[in-house]
Each structure stands twice: as C-alpha cells, then as structure tokens.
Design a protein around this motif. Structure first.
Motif, PDB file in Angstrom:
ATOM      1  N   HIS A   8      -9.224  -1.954   4.268  1.00  0.00           N
ATOM      2  CA  HIS A   8      -9.221  -2.091   5.721  1.00  0.00           C
ATOM      3  C   HIS A   8     -10.589  -2.618   6.160  1.00  0.00           C
ATOM      4  O   HIS A   8     -11.607  -2.195   5.621  1.00  0.00           O
ATOM      5  N   GLY A   9     -10.600  -3.540   7.111  1.00  0.00           N
ATOM      6  CA  GLY A   9     -11.854  -4.130   7.577  1.00  0.00           C
ATOM      7  C   GLY A   9     -12.832  -3.106   8.133  1.00  0.00           C
ATOM      8  O   GLY A   9     -14.039  -3.202   7.950  1.00  0.00           O
ATOM      9  N   LEU A  46     -15.924   6.653   2.599  1.00  0.00           N
ATOM     10  CA  LEU A  46     -14.832   7.328   1.894  1.00  0.00           C
ATOM     11  C   LEU A  46     -13.654   6.388   1.672  1.00  0.00           C
ATOM     12  O   LEU A  46     -13.076   6.323   0.579  1.00  0.00           O
ATOM     13  N   ALA A  47     -13.302   5.639   2.708  1.00  0.00           N
ATOM     14  CA  ALA A  47     -12.158   4.742   2.614  1.00  0.00           C
ATOM     15  C   ALA A  47     -12.416   3.635   1.593  1.00  0.00           C
ATOM     16  O   ALA A  47     -11.560   3.333   0.758  1.00  0.00           O
ATOM     17  N   PHE A  48     -13.617   3.056   1.632  1.00  0.00           N
ATOM     18  CA  PHE A  48     -13.897   1.966   0.686  1.00  0.00           C
ATOM     19  C   PHE A  48     -13.969   2.498  -0.745  1.00  0.00           C
ATOM     20  O   PHE A  48     -13.514   1.850  -1.678  1.00  0.00           O
ATOM     21  N   ARG A  70      -7.844   7.107   5.516  1.00  0.00           N
ATOM     22  CA  ARG A  70      -8.877   6.699   4.550  1.00  0.00           C
ATOM     23  C   ARG A  70      -8.440   6.982   3.122  1.00  0.00           C
ATOM     24  O   ARG A  70      -8.780   6.255   2.195  1.00  0.00           O
ATOM     25  N   ARG A  71      -7.651   8.047   2.958  1.00  0.00           N
ATOM     26  CA  ARG A  71      -7.157   8.394   1.616  1.00  0.00           C
ATOM     27  C   ARG A  71      -6.143   7.374   1.121  1.00  0.00           C
ATOM     28  O   ARG A  71      -5.815   7.338  -0.058  1.00  0.00           O
ATOM     29  N   TYR A  72      -5.600   6.583   2.053  1.00  0.00           N
ATOM     30  CA  TYR A  72      -4.586   5.591   1.680  1.00  0.00           C
ATOM     31  C   TYR A  72      -5.150   4.179   1.706  1.00  0.00           C
ATOM     32  O   TYR A  72      -4.422   3.223   1.591  1.00  0.00           O
ATOM     33  N   ASN A  73      -6.474   4.069   1.858  1.00  0.00           N
ATOM     34  CA  ASN A  73      -7.066   2.734   1.933  1.00  0.00           C
ATOM     35  C   ASN A  73      -7.078   2.062   0.559  1.00  0.00           C
ATOM     36  O   ASN A  73      -7.350   2.703  -0.445  1.00  0.00           O
ATOM     37  N   GLY A  74      -6.818   0.745   0.559  1.00  0.00           N
ATOM     38  CA  GLY A  74      -6.793  -0.021  -0.678  1.00  0.00           C
ATOM     39  C   GLY A  74      -5.408  -0.550  -0.949  1.00  0.00           C
ATOM     40  O   GLY A  74      -4.613   0.066  -1.636  1.00  0.00           O
ATOM     41  N   THR A  89       0.848  -1.195   0.000  1.00  0.00           N
ATOM     42  CA  THR A  89       0.000   0.000   0.000  1.00  0.00           C
ATOM     43  C   THR A  89       0.878   1.237   0.000  1.00  0.00           C
ATOM     44  O   THR A  89       2.085   1.153   0.233  1.00  0.00           O
ATOM     45  N   SER A  90       0.276   2.388  -0.268  1.00  0.00           N
ATOM     46  CA  SER A  90       1.037   3.627  -0.145  1.00  0.00           C
ATOM     47  C   SER A  90       0.720   4.242   1.210  1.00  0.00           C
ATOM     48  O   SER A  90      -0.382   4.089   1.742  1.00  0.00           O
ATOM     49  N   LEU A  91       1.712   4.903   1.760  1.00  0.00           N
ATOM     50  CA  LEU A  91       1.578   5.552   3.064  1.00  0.00           C
ATOM     51  C   LEU A  91       1.982   7.010   2.907  1.00  0.00           C
ATOM     52  O   LEU A  91       2.843   7.324   2.084  1.00  0.00           O
ATOM     53  N   PRO A  92       1.378   7.904   3.702  1.00  0.00           N
ATOM     54  CA  PRO A  92       1.750   9.308   3.578  1.00  0.00           C
ATOM     55  C   PRO A  92       3.200   9.502   3.985  1.00  0.00           C
ATOM     56  O   PRO A  92       3.696   8.798   4.862  1.00  0.00           O
ATOM     57  N   SER A  93       3.878  10.429   3.346  1.00  0.00           N
ATOM     58  CA  SER A  93       5.244  10.737   3.765  1.00  0.00           C
ATOM     59  C   SER A  93       5.465  12.234   3.645  1.00  0.00           C
ATOM     60  O   SER A  93       4.690  12.936   2.987  1.00  0.00           O
ATOM     61  N   MET A  94       6.510  12.722   4.293  1.00  0.00           N
ATOM     62  CA  MET A  94       6.825  14.136   4.252  1.00  0.00           C
ATOM     63  C   MET A  94       6.985  14.622   2.815  1.00  0.00           C
ATOM     64  O   MET A  94       6.754  15.784   2.510  1.00  0.00           O
ATOM     65  N   HIS A  95       7.399  13.700   1.933  1.00  0.00           N
ATOM     66  CA  HIS A  95       7.668  14.095   0.549  1.00  0.00           C
ATOM     67  C   HIS A  95       6.591  13.607  -0.423  1.00  0.00           C
ATOM     68  O   HIS A  95       6.834  13.534  -1.617  1.00  0.00           O
TER      69      HIS A  95
END
Lengths: 342, 342
Positions: free
Chosen positions: B301-302, B307-309, B283-287, B133-139
């Motif tokens: 995510h279960g 929004l997340a789905f 939620r923006r990173y769900n999937g 998955t993608s995760l938020p990062s500073m960059h």
C-alpha cells in the motif's frame, strides 16, 4: 384537510410475509394518520393475521385479495407469465390503476423489477429503471444507484441513473443540487473503463452538480451525495459492505465474550456500542426506490423485520409526498428538449 | 545451511519512501536472518538514513543506486519511457537479472504493474498479470483477485486469475485444494453478466476446486478461500470495504468520546476493542502479489507504515520460499497440455 396517501403492500412477499408486513403496517398507522394501507394478498390469511393483531376494523387498512404469490427464487419471466394474480403484481396494478400512489414489496427483486417495468412502463427518456437507496456515511448518508436492476449499462444509462439519483436525493433531502459522483477505480481522469469515461463526458456537459469520479471509500466517507454505477458493480459493492459490517460485528462480539474480564468491559461498553449501532443500523436504511417508472415502487430487503419494513413504508410515503416520478419526468423533459435544441 | 533469500526494495516508492522502507527493513532483519535486503534508490539518501538508524554496516543490507524515482501520480507510460533508472524499475531489474528473488514496492500501482510486465514478462499461458491479496474474514482470511491490474477481463482471463489465486492460496496457506468462487450478483445460475457466466463454464470443467458463484458478503463471511473477479469490480469492492471499516471506526470513536460516561466506558472497552482491531488490522494484510509474471513482485500500500511494509517484505519472502511463480507455471503447463490433448 389533505388527501391521504394510499400505499399498496405486497403482504405475501419477502422471507416473512404477513408476519412482518402486517405488524409493520400496524406500527406505521400507530404513528401517522396521513397514510392508508392497501393490503394485497390472500384475504383469508390477512384477515386471520389482522384479527391476531387486534386490527379487524382499522379505518386505515383495506384488503385487496390476490390468489397467488411470487416465490423468492422464482424466475422473473415465470412470475410475469404465470403469476398474473400474485400479491406483487396486484400491488403494482393498484399503482397503475390509481388506487394507490406507491407500493412496497419485500419480494424477489428480479420479479419485482420485471413486473413493475412491464405494468407501469418507464418514463419517457428512461431506458431502464434503477434501484436506489441511501446508505449511512460518515457525513450523514449517501444515495447509491444502480444496486442491481441492470447488469450492463451504457454511458447514456449511467447518465440517466445520475439524473434520477440526483432528483431523489434532492427531493428527500431537500437540497437544491446534490453532488453526484461516478464510481470508478481511481480519481484520475485516465483511469477506468470506456463506459465510465464516456459517462463522465456526458455528466460533465450536463446540468447536474457532477463532482467527477469517486472511489469505493467515498460511498461511506466522501463528500458526495449520489454515487452512480452499474448494477453489477453496485450490487457487489453493497453486498461486500454488508460482509465487512457483519464480520466486524462478529469480531466485536467475539472479543467482548472472550472471558469474564471482557464480559465486564462489555457491560460498560454496551450502551455506547448500541448508540453506535443505531447510526449504521441497516434497518433504518431499508426501502430502495425503483426509479424511472411511471409510478412509485419501493423494494424492501427480503429478510426485513418489522422495523425495517416500517421504514420502507415511510420511504414510500416520502417518495409520494415529494412527487418523485413527476420530478424525474420534468427534469428529463428539460434535458431532452435542450438536446433537441442543441 | 540454506541460501539466503534476497529481496529488492524500492526504497523511494510510496508516500513515505526511505522513512518507512528502511525502518521496516531494519525491523525485518531484527527478526529473521534468512533474508538479505537489496536497497534500491538514491545511494546518498539511503546511506544517510541508514546512519540515522545505526545500520551503516549491516551484513543483511546492500545498496544499489538508482538515480530516478517514479511519482505516485505519474502515468505508467511516462514511467516506462522516461524512468529507466528509477528505484522501481531497477528493483524489478534485480529480479529479472537474478540478483534478487523478489522485489517490494509501495510505488504507483499502474507504473509498477506496467514496468513489471514489461521487464519480467508474463508466464506462458497468462495473458495479463493480476493483483492478489488476502483479506480478513470471519473464518480466517480470503484471497481476492484481481484488485485493479485489469479493467476489463475475458472469461479466459478470469479463469487464469482463478488458477493463479488458487496456487497462491495453496502455497501460502499450505492447503491442497483451496475453494475458488467467482464473484457475482447472485448465487443462482441465471444471474450475472455474460463474462462471469462463461468464466463459470470454464471453471466448472477445469480441475480447480471451483465452488460456484459467490456474493460480495462471502469475501468476509463465506466458505470460500479464493474470490475471483475483474480488476474494476475487485478494486471497487476493496475500496468500498475500506470505506465501511473507516466509517465504523469513526462512529465507534465518536460514541466513546461523546461525554464523560462514554469516556469511562471507553477505558473498559479499549483493551477489547484493540484486540478486535488487531484481527482486522489492514497493516497485517499489506503486501499484494502481482501474479502471472516470471518473477515475484509485491505491491505494498502506498501509505504503508513500518509495520505494514515489514509485512509486505515477509509476504515477498514467503512467495519466494514457496516458489509461487514456478508453481503457477507448472499448473499452467498441465492445463495447456490437457487442452491440447482434449
């Protein structure tokens, strides 16, 4: 009058050496007079810095010269072999020889661990030392170990970590039976690798207050006092946490400095955000214990500032006051004799 | 006119089932008409819920009945054996049989992984699928895998994860050569366990843009696009991150609700804190993508909300548009033929 506690400080260790260690020593001595500090390092450098701090003749400070120091990126094996008169090594020798009851170093973790293990030796029944610190949590704080002393751990070693963490938490938090959890990928019995499953079996049949598997979220949000894992996982979990906190701080700052309106909002929010930051300030949690040795060694973060290093000195004092190595030793003796009997 | 993408949704999966999946489906179809959704689950339940949402005759929705569903705590082996007509299994069958190009499920991860692997099979040259998955990062963001599909991984498998993650990042971020790092306890070559050291050797001699070892902090703050680790470490790192974020949110809320003054400060800070929260909103990173299969399966995510789905559905559409499994397959073919030639 009770005897003073003597703590040896590796003055040359860490990213800032004397510039942090000596002001931290000064700050601690200003607040308490039950401690004596043994400053280990280059005598000329130390004297010069002490003079700058107005501490030339402080009764709570002694100097012990050491001609070398260990570099932050030096291999542990190199330090062990060629740095026998390093400030780190001599500080540990002071503990070994009874001149100090504990030592604190912000130096290279690998070299500190290897040297401490070589000089002090592990307690009977302990295979390998582990690094343990407390971390902020929603419910106060959580103790976590191992944070990087060991890369691979057997189930028996994880059991030993659990015991040592439990003793430390019990001693420093003054609680009888800290709740111990084993870090795993899920709470269900079926999950996890073979090592954690076997460690869970050992812990279930031991006399610790073992609460079962816990997940990563529980370190900061869970009902557990001690979280046990191997050093590879522990170090990555710790560093990942630091990353999240750093990113969040970055985005908060970015949003509050976006424009004139957000800057005004910041004026109102700042005192509140500062109060919040105090609660999770990593400097307040600085000072990890190297557990399982015949003596007390405290590792400070390499980049520690004065406040952070002072905190590590206070942790050392507490570990000595609470007699942590002796407590671990006696807990181990009970378990070992039970096993022989059983 | 281009063909529509058909995505099968496991309507009964996750903590909220129809109550989240159907409103999410509605929300996605309101924004885009290049997608067709195949709703897999109990037909009566679905029809009833669709009527409630005013979606009885929507041209973008089709229903495929499935008589069973997999429980969130069900063992994967049990689901595989006894739930052959579960909404999860049938949704994956739809991909296998070509009725859908991807499927999305918020169901039990273990069962989803096992069923997807059993039904779709892995691509030639891939030992095991991985969760990415993608995760938020500073960059911006960082891709991370494996997040828990595998407990122990060999160096070769870590290499395969790196390749798959690189292809996914390249496809979805439209970058040529994403920077790939191997998660370790330190950046120095000497550190880490044998598995990561051997994986590093494989990656150094491969044709990926391998940047070396990265530490936990780099996931959120580093100059790296893809972070590779085994599923045990990845899952713990992810859950620990969630814990830190949750704790920070808790303390921020606590401080701003402490008294009347802090509540006034909160009025000013709220819009800014909301803007900040949007940036790291999980939620923006769900999937998460199950990579390495002969078909596209997205794990939500279960506990996902609407929004997340919806976001997970959009990830599925992107993976299909960018033809991710086909791209992984062709990258693998090149590597495998180079190895045979070498």
């Amino acid at each position: 009058m009770t005897e003073k506690i003597t703590i040896a400080l590796d003055v040359m260790g860490g990213d800032h050496g004397v510039d942090v260690v000596l002001p931290a020593a000064k700050s601690v001595l200003e607040k308490r007079n039950d401690i004596e500090l043994l400053l280990v390092g280059d005598e000329a450098v130390i004297k010069h810095s002490l003079a700058g701090l107005g501490l030339t003749e402080h009764p709570g400070l002694k100097i012990r010269h050491a001609s070398q120091h260990v570099e932050m990126d030096e291999l542990a094996s190199h330090a062990l072999r060629f740095k026998k008169d390093s400030s780190m090594r001599v500080a540990i020798n002071m503990v070994k020889e009874g001149h100090a009851q504990a030592c604190v170093s912000a130096g290279n973790t690998g070299a500190l661990m290897a040297t401490a293990r070589y000089v002090l030796k592990t307690l009977p029944g302990i295979d390998r030392p582990a690094i343990c610190t407390s971390l902020p949590s929603m419910h106060g704080h959580t103790w976590m170990l191992d944070l990087g002393a060991n890369i691979d751990s057997t189930p028996e070693q994880l059991f030993q970590f659990a015991l040592m963490g439990s003793v430390l938490a019990s001693a420093l938090d003054h609680t009888e039976t800290p709740r111990v959890g084993l870090l795993n990928v899920g709470e269900e019995e079926m999950k996890g690798n073979e090592t954690v499953k076997e460690a869970a079996n050992l812990l279930s049949s031991g006399d610790l207050n073992y609460v079962g598997f816990v997940e990563g979220t529980d370190v900061y949000c869970g009902d557990v006092d001690v979280v046990v894992c191997d050093g590879f996982v522990g170090n990555i979990a710790l560093k990942t946490s630091e990353g999240v906190a750093k990113m969040i701080a970055h985005f908060i700052k970015k949003e509050f400095t976006r424009n004139i309106l957000t800057r005004i909002a910041a004026l109102f929010a700042l005192p509140v955000l500062k109060a919040f930051r105090r609660q999770i300030d990593p400097r307040r949690y600085n000072g990890a214990s190297l557990l399982g040795l015949r003596g007390s060694v405290i590792k400070s973060h390499g980049g520690a500032d004065i406040l952070a290093f002072s905190n590590a000195i206070n942790v050392a004092a507490e570990v000595v006051e609470q007699n942590v190595p002796e407590r671990i030793k006696s807990r181990l003796q009970i378990i070992l004799s039970n096993r022989q009997a059983g």
